[in-house]
Scaffold this active site. Structure first.
Site, PDB file in Angstrom:
ATOM      1  N   MET A 185       0.845  -1.201   0.000  1.00 59.60           N
ATOM      2  CA  MET A 185       0.000   0.000   0.000  1.00 59.60           C
ATOM      3  C   MET A 185       0.879   1.249   0.000  1.00 59.60           C
ATOM      4  O   MET A 185       0.395   2.354   0.291  1.00 59.60           O
ATOM      5  CB  MET A 185      -0.946  -0.004   1.200  1.00 59.60           C
ATOM      6  CG  MET A 185      -1.937  -1.165   1.138  1.00 59.60           C
ATOM      7  SD  MET A 185      -3.457  -0.859   2.041  1.00 59.60           S
ATOM      8  CE  MET A 185      -2.837  -0.647   3.697  1.00 59.60           C
TER       9      MET A 185
ATOM     10  N   ALA B  59       4.035   4.061   0.900  1.00 59.47           N
ATOM     11  CA  ALA B  59       4.755   4.634   2.049  1.00 59.47           C
ATOM     12  C   ALA B  59       5.840   3.633   2.435  1.00 59.47           C
ATOM     13  O   ALA B  59       5.928   3.186   3.585  1.00 59.47           O
ATOM     14  CB  ALA B  59       3.815   4.948   3.208  1.00 59.47           C
ATOM     15  N   LEU B  60       6.648   3.302   1.469  1.00 58.43           N
ATOM     16  CA  LEU B  60       7.544   2.147   1.591  1.00 58.43           C
ATOM     17  C   LEU B  60       8.678   2.372   2.583  1.00 58.43           C
ATOM     18  O   LEU B  60       9.203   3.473   2.709  1.00 58.43           O
ATOM     19  CB  LEU B  60       8.105   1.792   0.212  1.00 58.43           C
ATOM     20  CG  LEU B  60       7.058   1.459  -0.848  1.00 58.43           C
ATOM     21  CD1 LEU B  60       7.736   1.096  -2.178  1.00 58.43           C
ATOM     22  CD2 LEU B  60       6.148   0.323  -0.396  1.00 58.43           C
TER      23      LEU B  60
ATOM     24  N   HIS C 228       9.326  -3.362   3.270  1.00 60.68           N
ATOM     25  CA  HIS C 228       8.843  -3.578   1.897  1.00 60.68           C
ATOM     26  C   HIS C 228      10.019  -3.882   0.959  1.00 60.68           C
ATOM     27  O   HIS C 228       9.923  -4.745   0.078  1.00 60.68           O
ATOM     28  CB  HIS C 228       8.142  -2.319   1.373  1.00 60.68           C
ATOM     29  CG  HIS C 228       6.903  -1.936   2.120  1.00 60.68           C
ATOM     30  ND1 HIS C 228       6.810  -0.790   2.863  1.00 60.68           N
ATOM     31  CD2 HIS C 228       5.694  -2.544   2.216  1.00 60.68           C
ATOM     32  CE1 HIS C 228       5.594  -0.685   3.379  1.00 60.68           C
ATOM     33  NE2 HIS C 228       4.903  -1.745   3.018  1.00 60.68           N
TER      34      HIS C 228
ATOM     35  N   GLU D  33       5.754 -11.543   7.020  1.00 64.92           N
ATOM     36  CA  GLU D  33       5.220 -12.191   8.227  1.00 64.92           C
ATOM     37  C   GLU D  33       4.776 -11.151   9.260  1.00 64.92           C
ATOM     38  O   GLU D  33       4.135 -11.494  10.240  1.00 64.92           O
ATOM     39  CB  GLU D  33       6.283 -13.108   8.850  1.00 64.92           C
ATOM     40  CG  GLU D  33       6.518 -14.370   8.054  1.00 64.92           C
ATOM     41  CD  GLU D  33       7.493 -15.311   8.728  1.00 64.92           C
ATOM     42  OE1 GLU D  33       8.060 -14.951   9.790  1.00 64.92           O
ATOM     43  OE2 GLU D  33       7.709 -16.406   8.181  1.00 64.92           O
ATOM     44  N   LYS D  34       5.126  -9.893   9.046  1.00 64.37           N
ATOM     45  CA  LYS D  34       4.654  -8.840   9.950  1.00 64.37           C
ATOM     46  C   LYS D  34       3.134  -8.881  10.028  1.00 64.37           C
ATOM     47  O   LYS D  34       2.552  -8.682  11.087  1.00 64.37           O
ATOM     48  CB  LYS D  34       5.135  -7.487   9.453  1.00 64.37           C
ATOM     49  CG  LYS D  34       4.905  -6.392  10.432  1.00 64.37           C
ATOM     50  CD  LYS D  34       4.250  -5.256   9.743  1.00 64.37           C
ATOM     51  CE  LYS D  34       3.425  -4.476  10.681  1.00 64.37           C
ATOM     52  NZ  LYS D  34       2.469  -3.685   9.940  1.00 64.37           N
TER      53      LYS D  34
ATOM     54  N   GLN E  41      -2.670 -12.165   7.820  1.00 63.55           N
ATOM     55  CA  GLN E  41      -2.926 -11.861   6.403  1.00 63.55           C
ATOM     56  C   GLN E  41      -2.201 -12.871   5.495  1.00 63.55           C
ATOM     57  O   GLN E  41      -2.766 -13.366   4.514  1.00 63.55           O
ATOM     58  CB  GLN E  41      -2.442 -10.443   6.102  1.00 63.55           C
ATOM     59  CG  GLN E  41      -2.440 -10.082   4.636  1.00 63.55           C
ATOM     60  CD  GLN E  41      -2.061  -8.635   4.422  1.00 63.55           C
ATOM     61  OE1 GLN E  41      -2.864  -7.745   4.630  1.00 63.55           O
ATOM     62  NE2 GLN E  41      -0.824  -8.377   4.010  1.00 63.55           N
TER      63      GLN E  41
ATOM     64  N   SER F 186       6.682  -0.357   9.957  1.00 65.46           N
ATOM     65  CA  SER F 186       5.308  -0.240   9.476  1.00 65.46           C
ATOM     66  C   SER F 186       5.077   1.172   8.972  1.00 65.46           C
ATOM     67  O   SER F 186       5.574   2.136   9.575  1.00 65.46           O
ATOM     68  CB  SER F 186       4.338  -0.536  10.631  1.00 65.46           C
ATOM     69  OG  SER F 186       3.032  -0.126  10.278  1.00 65.46           O
TER      70      SER F 186
END
Ligand code: AMP
Length: 302
Positions: free
Chosen positions: A50, A52-53, A57, A168-169, A173, A205
């Site tokens: 999504m 805002a890397l 990421h 895995e964070k 999901q 995050s």
């Protein structure tokens, strides 16, 4: 007017690029880029995000490069996974910065469709998920995993990659994605990457941007409490006591509402009351305006 790059073999549709990174806006552009790679016999990894890397990421991009010849990242803040009161509107967005980071991590293309392109007028389809989607974040964000399943299924069918990489964070999901990919016979391999952390243990995050300096200093206690409890549980500590201990420790550190602290089976995510096989300790709690989630493995000793 928007500048457009000349079509070339690496950028067959001539879409706008950041440096050497083609930015694809439509499913047609994405498919044509992937088709060009396929004609060269290259394999393709997809990394959905999504935006805002951060380095978490970029870890997925690097893993994608190990797993396939070409990596395409998607940046799409997906409205169907946010409830009306959640942070869709204020979710951080920085496409220029994201494109530069992706290029520097060796990503080969950025797919950044508009909301209207993903969900055109008249869109009327939903996906219902059960099993690993039940409980944990599924209780507190009931809209989320259906929305994730919908957008990830669309991204899989749009790109048809060989492999897709997730963190895995967001452990629940990842398990939900593995489940529906298998259930729907989608021919994409789903790979997980261990959580990338700040030096003090806080899981990276995009939502950490919501933390004040004081909250940021307190936030790593979530990971410290989980890690200490995981070691105790692996050594045979009693489960209820360990979970209560985590709650007390993070409340003491300044966390507000604790959505959940739970021990689950590492594969099925079913609740467990003793550690007899690999388990996962998962938590979600609020620090100021940020809802932080984290999880750690619990491997039974011996
Ligand atoms: P997001 O942009 O937050 O939706 O996340 C996109 C992908 O990046 C998901 O697969 C996340 O699990 C993954 N991700 C986010 N933060 C981290 C992290 N700290 N370490 C590893 N993967 C992450």
């Amino acid at each position: 007017m928007t500048p457009t790059a000349a079509p070339s073999s690496s950028n067959p549709t001539g879409t706008l690029s950041a440096g050497t990174l083609p930015i694809l806006r439509t499913v047609e552009d994405l498919r044509s880029q992937v088709a060009a790679w396929r004609r060269e016999g290259l394999t393709v990894a997809l990394v959905p995000t999504m935006g805002a890397l951060h380095d978490g990421h970029l870890g997925l991009i690097r893993r994608g490069r190990e797993l396939a010849d070409r990596v395409v990242a998607s940046v799409f803040v997906n409205p169907t996974q946010f409830a009306p009161h959640e942070d869709f509107d204020r979710y951080p967005r920085d496409e220029g910065g994201d494109a530069a980071k992706l290029a520097s991590a060796g990503c080969h293309a950025l797919y950044a469709p508009t909301v209207r392109a993903m969900y055109p007028q008249g869109f009327a389809t939903a996906i219902s998920v059960g099993g690993p989607a039940e409980g944990l974040c599924g209780t507190f964000r009931p809209q989320m995993f259906g929305g994730v399943a919908l957008v990830v299924t669309k991204l899989f069918l749009q790109a048809l990659p060989d492999v897709a990489v997730f963190g895995e964070k967001d452990y629940q999901q990842l398990m939900v994605i593995r489940r529906f990919t298998r259930d729907l016979d989608i021919p994409v391999r789903v790979e997980g990457l261990p959580t990338v952390r700040e030096a003090d243990g806080l899981a990276m995050s995009s939502r950490n941007a919501y933390l004040s300096a004081d909250e940021r200093a307190r936030a790593p206690e979530l990971n410290r409490a989980l890690t200490a409890a995981a070691a105790a549980l692996a050594g045979g500590a009693e489960v209820d006591g360990a979970l209560t201990g985590i709650r007390g420790r993070i409340a003491e550190a300044g966390f507000g509402t604790i959505d959940y602290v739970e021990l689950r089976d590492a594969e099925t995510l079913e609740p467990v009351s003793a550690v007899t096989r690999p388990a996962r300790l998962l938590a979600a709690a609020w620090m100021g305006k940020a809802r932080l989630i984290d999880n750690v493995p619990v491997i039974p000793a011996g």
